[in-house]
Design an enzyme around this catalytic site. Structure first.
Site, PDB file in Angstrom:
ATOM      1  N   LYS A  26     -19.082  -7.010  -5.491  1.00 12.37           N
ATOM      2  CA  LYS A  26     -17.823  -6.891  -4.756  1.00 12.37           C
ATOM      3  C   LYS A  26     -16.821  -7.991  -5.101  1.00 12.37           C
ATOM      4  CE  LYS A  26     -20.093  -9.011  -0.802  1.00 12.37           C
ATOM      5  NZ  LYS A  26     -20.642  -8.721   0.526  1.00 12.37           N
ATOM      6  N   THR A  49     -11.147  -7.801  -7.500  1.00 15.91           N
ATOM      7  CA  THR A  49      -9.801  -8.258  -7.847  1.00 15.91           C
ATOM      8  C   THR A  49      -9.695  -8.524  -9.340  1.00 15.91           C
ATOM      9  OG1 THR A  49      -9.539  -9.262  -5.664  1.00 15.91           O
ATOM     10  CG2 THR A  49      -8.014  -9.971  -7.384  1.00 15.91           C
ATOM     11  N   HIS A 102       0.828  -1.204   0.000  1.00 13.81           N
ATOM     12  CA  HIS A 102       0.000   0.000   0.000  1.00 13.81           C
ATOM     13  C   HIS A 102       0.868   1.262   0.000  1.00 13.81           C
ATOM     14  CE1 HIS A 102      -3.463   2.564   1.161  1.00 13.81           C
ATOM     15  NE2 HIS A 102      -2.547   3.220   1.848  1.00 13.81           N
ATOM     16  N   HIS A 162       2.992   1.654  -3.252  1.00 12.18           N
ATOM     17  CA  HIS A 162       2.206   2.105  -4.400  1.00 12.18           C
ATOM     18  C   HIS A 162       1.876   3.594  -4.299  1.00 12.18           C
ATOM     19  CE1 HIS A 162      -0.816   2.357  -7.514  1.00 12.18           C
ATOM     20  NE2 HIS A 162      -1.655   2.856  -6.624  1.00 12.18           N
TER      21      HIS A 162
END
Length: 311
Positions: free
Chosen positions: A203, A207, A146, A149
């Site tokens: 949801k 991904t 996180h 990035h």
């Protein structure tokens, strides 16, 4: 000694700034790499050191309303960015193959400069994702991936638009903004409360959307290596984009395999949409790690269970 170091840094900065696009002069943060670097160093220091210390003896901040406004504001900004990228070339004059940067002062060329800068600016706004984690005391959601990035993207894009605002290298920014529309909209609804649960049936595709993004980005720049000739002015950026897309595709594919094929990261209850932002554990946290930047409020906090966020 300090004067010598300062002089040396100034020399290096001037050398690096040679050849940058003069059309960006006057844009916020574009005067030199110093301001951008200072923001990112401050961000990392706050997230890893100052923030946790500040919150150590404090209760988590309740930021539900802030999260709702933040997420839907990012949706609106992302929609505008996609539209401007399309109108600046991708839906007008670009071939979607070898598209060089337009360095002219034409209306379309200047429009591309503006949207490229706006995309960069949105990356700095997204640093708030992690700030919200800190203020809501969700340390489990602040992963290496996180933070990497969120600090890597603004830095690379600062240099990218400084030398090449537009052209073939801007495709991944447009695709990324499309993904952000979907992701921030999802987390805006998630943060709004359990009454919106019925609208979050998609949801499980979060991904998959991320994987499609990286496939599209990598395939688009891969064209460059099979062209007889391409006059894109700074090939280095093409190589970096290809490596970036491939790197994150591998990371996300591994998550997909671990979570959905082997089932190692799946909890007894379904993972929450705002897992990283929500600070949930187990598979919830894993889901949001995969998505890189999440910020909404937890489905559990809203009275139900829910899932991930984005890149």
């Amino acid at each position: 000694m300090l004067q010598q170091i300062s002089a040396r840094v100034s020399e290096v900065s001037e050398f690096l700034m040679k050849g940058t696009d003069p059309r960006l002069k006057g844009y916020l943060l574009m005067g030199s790499p110093g301001n951008m670097s200072a923001i990112l160093v401050t961000y990392i220091f706050f997230v890893l050191v100052a923030g946790p210390r500040f919150m150590a003896n404090r209760k988590p901040f309740q930021l539900k309303e802030v999260m709702i406004v933040y997420n839907f504001t990012m949706v609106a900004m992302s929609i505008f960015i996609v539209y401007e990228f399309l109108m600046s070339g991708w839906a007008t004059t670009y071939t979607w193959k070898c598209d060089p940067v337009d360095y002219s002062d034409s209306p379309q060329g200047l429009r591309m400069v503006r949207v490229a800068w706006l995309f960069l600016f949105s990356k700095f706004i997204e640093l708030l994702d992690t700030v919200f984690f800190v203020l809501r005391k969700k340390p489990g959601q602040i992963t290496f991936l996180h933070v990497f990035h969120h600090s890597f993207m603004p830095c690379t894009w600062w240099w990218g638009i400084s030398f090449a605002p537009g052209g073939m290298g801007s495709f991944h920014a447009m695709v990324n903004s499309v993904v952000h529309i979907i992701m921030y909209f999802y987390y805006g609804l998630s943060a709004a409360g359990p009454r919106f649960q019925k609208f979050l049936w998609w949801k499980k595709y979060m991904t998959a959307i991320q994987l499609v993004q990286f496939v599209l980005v990598s395939l688009h720049v891969t064209q460059y290596y099979f062209m007889d000739s391409c006059d894109y002015q700074i090939p280095l950026f093409i190589h970096l984009i290809w490596m970036y897309g491939t790197f994150f595709f591998v990371l996300f594919s591994n998550f997909w395999y671990q979570a959905y094929i082997k089932g190692k990261r799946l909890p007894k209850l379904e993972a929450s949409p705002n897992s990283r932002a929500n600070g949930t554990t187990g598979a919830k946290a894993s889901v949001s790690i995969t998505n890189g930047i999440s910020n909404g409020s937890s489905h559990r906090e809203n009275g139900h269970v829910g899932k991930p966020k984005n890149y």
